[in-house]
Each structure stands twice: as structure tokens, then as C-alpha cells.
Design a protein around this motif. Sequence first.
Motif, PDB file in Angstrom:
ATOM      1  N   ARG A  19       9.064   2.606  -1.914  1.00 27.51           N
ATOM      2  CA  ARG A  19       7.814   2.262  -2.756  1.00 27.51           C
ATOM      3  C   ARG A  19       6.980   3.544  -2.753  1.00 27.51           C
ATOM      4  NH1 ARG A  19       7.210  -0.293  -6.506  1.00 27.51           N
ATOM      5  NH2 ARG A  19       4.964  -1.233  -6.020  1.00 27.51           N
ATOM      6  N   PHE A  20       6.814   4.367  -1.555  1.00 28.02           N
ATOM      7  CA  PHE A  20       6.179   5.450  -1.486  1.00 28.02           C
ATOM      8  C   PHE A  20       6.727   6.460  -2.661  1.00 28.02           C
ATOM      9  CE2 PHE A  20       5.426   9.756   0.091  1.00 28.02           C
ATOM     10  CZ  PHE A  20       4.248   9.849   0.303  1.00 28.02           C
ATOM     11  N   THR A  21       7.893   6.700  -2.485  1.00 29.49           N
ATOM     12  CA  THR A  21       8.614   7.780  -3.227  1.00 29.49           C
ATOM     13  C   THR A  21       8.352   7.547  -4.831  1.00 29.49           C
ATOM     14  OG1 THR A  21      10.266   8.077  -1.452  1.00 29.49           O
ATOM     15  CG2 THR A  21      10.897   9.118  -3.638  1.00 29.49           C
ATOM     16  N   THR A  22       8.535   6.117  -5.085  1.00 31.24           N
ATOM     17  CA  THR A  22       8.325   5.658  -6.646  1.00 31.24           C
ATOM     18  C   THR A  22       6.826   6.105  -6.961  1.00 31.24           C
ATOM     19  OG1 THR A  22       9.839   3.879  -6.329  1.00 31.24           O
ATOM     20  CG2 THR A  22       8.085   3.791  -8.177  1.00 31.24           C
ATOM     21  N   GLY A  23       5.918   6.098  -5.878  1.00 33.19           N
ATOM     22  CA  GLY A  23       4.441   6.227  -6.268  1.00 33.19           C
ATOM     23  C   GLY A  23       4.247   7.755  -6.468  1.00 33.19           C
ATOM     24  N   LEU A  26      -6.988   5.777  -2.994  1.00 31.07           N
ATOM     25  CA  LEU A  26      -7.238   5.280  -1.549  1.00 31.07           C
ATOM     26  C   LEU A  26      -7.875   3.935  -1.509  1.00 31.07           C
ATOM     27  CD1 LEU A  26      -9.222   8.596  -0.276  1.00 31.07           C
ATOM     28  CD2 LEU A  26      -7.309   7.627   0.427  1.00 31.07           C
ATOM     29  N   GLY A  27      -8.675   3.461  -2.661  1.00 30.77           N
ATOM     30  CA  GLY A  27      -8.946   2.217  -2.970  1.00 30.77           C
ATOM     31  C   GLY A  27      -7.949   1.197  -3.178  1.00 30.77           C
ATOM     32  N   GLY A  28      -6.953   1.930  -4.122  1.00 28.41           N
ATOM     33  CA  GLY A  28      -5.637   1.190  -4.444  1.00 28.41           C
ATOM     34  C   GLY A  28      -4.982   0.734  -3.152  1.00 28.41           C
ATOM     35  N   VAL A  29      -4.732   1.685  -2.171  1.00 30.02           N
ATOM     36  CA  VAL A  29      -4.122   1.533  -0.890  1.00 30.02           C
ATOM     37  C   VAL A  29      -4.773   0.187  -0.220  1.00 30.02           C
ATOM     38  CG1 VAL A  29      -3.785   2.459   1.323  1.00 30.02           C
ATOM     39  CG2 VAL A  29      -3.405   3.856  -0.689  1.00 30.02           C
ATOM     40  N   GLY A  30      -6.293   0.363  -0.349  1.00 30.00           N
ATOM     41  CA  GLY A  30      -7.049  -0.580   0.555  1.00 30.00           C
ATOM     42  C   GLY A  30      -6.761  -2.122   0.008  1.00 30.00           C
ATOM     43  N   GLY A  31      -6.592  -2.247  -1.300  1.00 30.57           N
ATOM     44  CA  GLY A  31      -6.539  -3.442  -1.950  1.00 30.57           C
ATOM     45  C   GLY A  31      -5.651  -4.391  -1.471  1.00 30.57           C
ATOM     46  N   PRO A  32      -4.275  -4.120  -1.170  1.00 27.73           N
ATOM     47  CA  PRO A  32      -3.291  -5.134  -0.912  1.00 27.73           C
ATOM     48  C   PRO A  32      -3.595  -5.120   0.918  1.00 27.73           C
ATOM     49  CG  PRO A  32      -2.126  -3.352  -2.015  1.00 27.73           C
ATOM     50  CD  PRO A  32      -3.680  -2.947  -1.916  1.00 27.73           C
ATOM     51  N   LEU A  33      -4.256  -4.258   1.484  1.00 28.12           N
ATOM     52  CA  LEU A  33      -4.614  -4.185   3.098  1.00 28.12           C
ATOM     53  C   LEU A  33      -5.673  -5.200   3.085  1.00 28.12           C
ATOM     54  CD1 LEU A  33      -4.328  -0.448   4.134  1.00 28.12           C
ATOM     55  CD2 LEU A  33      -2.729  -2.460   4.619  1.00 28.12           C
ATOM     56  N   ILE A  34      -6.716  -4.875   2.455  1.00 27.29           N
ATOM     57  CA  ILE A  34      -7.755  -6.041   2.490  1.00 27.29           C
ATOM     58  C   ILE A  34      -7.613  -7.342   2.287  1.00 27.29           C
ATOM     59  CG2 ILE A  34      -8.908  -5.613   0.069  1.00 27.29           C
ATOM     60  CD1 ILE A  34     -11.737  -5.452   1.633  1.00 27.29           C
ATOM     61  N   SER A  88       0.839  -1.303  -0.035  1.00 29.02           N
ATOM     62  CA  SER A  88       0.223   0.084  -0.056  1.00 29.02           C
ATOM     63  C   SER A  88       0.826   1.158  -0.005  1.00 29.02           C
ATOM     64  CB  SER A  88      -0.680   0.185   1.240  1.00 29.02           C
ATOM     65  OG  SER A  88      -1.804  -1.101   1.141  1.00 29.02           O
ATOM     66  N   TYR A  89       2.124   1.211   0.483  1.00 29.28           N
ATOM     67  CA  TYR A  89       2.832   2.363   0.426  1.00 29.28           C
ATOM     68  C   TYR A  89       3.087   3.025  -0.934  1.00 29.28           C
ATOM     69  CZ  TYR A  89       4.124   1.160   5.375  1.00 29.28           C
ATOM     70  OH  TYR A  89       4.325   0.851   6.534  1.00 29.28           O
ATOM     71  N   ALA A  90       3.253   2.144  -1.768  1.00 36.06           N
ATOM     72  CA  ALA A  90       3.468   2.920  -3.261  1.00 36.06           C
ATOM     73  C   ALA A  90       2.222   3.531  -3.650  1.00 36.06           C
ATOM     74  CB  ALA A  90       3.626   1.640  -4.294  1.00 36.06           C
ATOM     75  N   LEU A  91       1.025   2.911  -3.308  1.00 37.71           N
ATOM     76  CA  LEU A  91      -0.226   3.372  -3.568  1.00 37.71           C
ATOM     77  C   LEU A  91      -0.480   4.903  -2.847  1.00 37.71           C
ATOM     78  CD1 LEU A  91      -2.396   0.355  -3.610  1.00 37.71           C
ATOM     79  CD2 LEU A  91      -0.964   1.395  -5.328  1.00 37.71           C
ATOM     80  N   LEU A  92      -0.168   4.980  -1.550  1.00 36.63           N
ATOM     81  CA  LEU A  92      -0.151   5.959  -0.833  1.00 36.63           C
ATOM     82  C   LEU A  92       0.560   7.230  -1.672  1.00 36.63           C
ATOM     83  CD1 LEU A  92       0.228   5.145   2.694  1.00 36.63           C
ATOM     84  CD2 LEU A  92      -1.825   6.045   1.699  1.00 36.63           C
ATOM     85  N   TRP A 129      11.210  10.601 -12.119  1.00 36.68           N
ATOM     86  CA  TRP A 129      11.111  10.348 -10.751  1.00 36.68           C
ATOM     87  C   TRP A 129      10.855   9.126 -10.740  1.00 36.68           C
ATOM     88  CZ3 TRP A 129      11.021  14.073  -6.904  1.00 36.68           C
ATOM     89  CH2 TRP A 129      10.704  13.714  -5.757  1.00 36.68           C
ATOM     90  N   PHE A 130       9.796   8.537 -11.219  1.00 34.51           N
ATOM     91  CA  PHE A 130       9.425   7.001 -10.903  1.00 34.51           C
ATOM     92  C   PHE A 130      10.739   5.930 -11.376  1.00 34.51           C
ATOM     93  CE2 PHE A 130       7.023   6.733 -14.880  1.00 34.51           C
ATOM     94  CZ  PHE A 130       7.653   5.469 -15.507  1.00 34.51           C
TER      95      PHE A 130
END
Length: 428
Positions: A116-120, A384-392, A63-67, A95-96
Amino acid sequence: MAADATAQKLRRRTLAWIVGIAMAGLMFDGYDLVVYGTVVSTFLRDPAQIGPVDPALAGALGSYALLGVLVGALIAGSIGDRIGRRRMMIAAYAWFSLGMLFTALAHSAAMFGILRFTTGLGVGALLATTAAMVSEYAPPGRRNLYNAVTYAGVPLGSLAAAGIAILLAEHIGWRGMFAIGALPLITLLPLAILRMPESVMWLVSHGRVEEARAIAARTGVALPDQEPAPRRSETEATGYRGLFGEFLIPAVLIGLVSATGLLLVYSLNTWLPELMMRSGFDARGSLSFLLVLNGGAVLGPMFAARFADRMGPRPVVAASFIVGALAILALTLALPLWLLLCVVALVGVGTSGTQTLIYGLAANYFPTRMRGAGVAWCAGFGRLGGVGGPLIGGFLIGAGLSITKIFMVLGALALLGAVLAICVPRRA
């Protein structure tokens, strides 16, 4: 007549370069989407890589990349309508690419997550700008089609990630998998600097008519009709201010549609290999389902986009979500392998394929002065949904739910996406 033919030839060539470069950029977004899913099983089973990783931590790392994508998209939306499409896309490529390169060097879960967050951030800026650029160069009446062709780069990149993982992961390791994502730095970035023009529409909307006229002559693109100078209040209604002032309800709904779609995309691309391993497939066989999933996502939108250009994208997005819901629910059945693969392809059509259509909906729904903000909102809030995907996925697996119940939850979410799409107000 000869001048018109020359202009048409120049326009086709320009559009081919823009779509080609944009698609290639999104291929690396798709690669980034799936590459973590191809290595997550390694992290779960081998603490020597980045330290001990359990399902909950694996979901968080995904989820960090998605954030980062969320933050990057929203930042790009706030400045992309001011500084231009071209500059934003070029900066995003650089950047990415650097982010992927440094991620390959991480030696701890904490550093891996930060990178991963930085790449995102770069991926988000790219997603927030690409659809706007393509829509402003595509011929009227075919904008959904050209966006579908461009955004086919996402599942193509996902296919590449799954294919490379099957062929090379055991030889190059997870670090090699991430290092491949840095290739745009020496390939795509120089090409974009040389061949990608600024949007003529954007230049005209910002009063830079002489620059727009020069680029129009060089690219064969027709100069948009110039409207009377807007009043001060209208001039200020650009970007997010215009988006949430004039289009509040559709913007919120499109954001929710995108969030639902990306929750499905990221949960499946992160956890489908692991779910299939738990169903009895070996590691290589489970990765093959990612190939089929993203293969469906490439082909489905090409067909659906033609209907979207004729009927409008709203009902087509809703129908695509319904296809995805039914296909996900069909995964709970005991199916022969050939039929299971067909169903997984339909899941790709109804999830990643649907998300392609959603970007087209956002790019063509809002006017030029806030189009970048509209696409950025769709990509950013949707994350936000993408962040939730790996988490859920990590939560459901960690809670001990059966695979059947997990697929039922995801199918219900796809039906929710269809309802939200139908609720978006109609607009010419």
C-alpha cells in the motif's frame, strides 16, 4: 481568420485529451482512496484474509498508502519542475498500476501495508503533477473550472469503487477489488504515451523555446510571452527553494488547509461504512453511503469552481468547508433515510469536493517555475492529514466514543479548515 479557427479547434482537442486522460488517472486515485474502505470490514471480521486485524491495525493499514502518497508527492515536486509534467505523469501511471496489482497478491498484513505504501508513491507523483499540467493548458479565467472537472475523477473513481464493491465484492473478493486498480497499465498508460503532450508553459520557462514552438503549432496552444532572461538568483528560485523563499506563509497555510481537508476525506471514506453498520445498516446499505458521499463530491465542485474563477478560490474553499461542517453535524440528528442521504451528499460536497477546490487553489496561486512544487506540497503535506484520517477514525472507534461524538469531532475539523483557508493571503 481560418488559421485562428484551426488553432482554436486544435487547442480544444488537445485540452479535451489532456483533461480526459488526467481525469481517468485521478479516477484510479479515487478508486484507491475508497477500495480499502470497502474491504476493511472483511479484514476486521475474517483473520483468514491477511491475519488478525483490529481497529487500530486497520487504521494503520489505511494510513500506509497515504504515507506513500506524501513521500511520492514531495519527491515529484522536487524533480517534476525539472524533468517535465508529461514524464512524471506517465511514470506515475505505471507505478501505481503495478502497486495495485501486487497488493492483490498480499498474504499478510505486513506485506499488504508495504505494498500500500509503494502504491501510494505513484499516486502521490500523479497528484503532484496533474493540476499543474491542466492549469498550464486551460484557458485563463477558467483554470479552476477545468481543474474541478479533472479532479472530479477522484470522487468518480470513489463512486466506481463503492459501486463495484456492492455489485461484485462478494464474487471477486478483496483481491479482485485491488486487481481492478491495475487496469491503467493496459489502458491509460499507452494512451498517455501517445496523446499527452508536454506543457508548453513549462518548456518556455526552461528555455526550450524551439520544442515549445513545435508543440504549440501541433496543439494550437498559444506560445507564452517570452520574458527577458532572468538573473541567476531568480533562476535558482524554482521548485521548493522558490516556494519557501518567496511564498513561505501562503505555502504553509495552503498545506495546512489541504491536510485538514484530506483528514476529513480519508477518515470518512475509510470509516463511514463501518460507522453506518454500527448505526444499524447492513453491509450493502452502509456501502451505499459511500456512493452518495462521493456523488456529492462530483457535482459540488463543478458549481463552486465557477465562483472560484470569478471571486478567487480562497473564499469558495472556506464556504465549502462550512457546508461540510454543518452537514457532518447534521448526521448526529435522527433523520429519515431520504434526508440522511441528502445530508451525506452535502458532506461529500464539503469534504472531497472541497479538496478538489484546494488543488485548484494551489495550482493557480504559484507561478510556473514553482507550480509543480506548490501542487506537490499541497498534495504531499496534505497527506499528513490523510494519514491521520484512518488513524483518528480507528482511535475514536477504539476508544468507545459514540457515533454522535465522532461526527462532532469531524465537524469541528471542517470549521478549522474554513478558518485556515480565509487566512491564506490574497494574490492576483
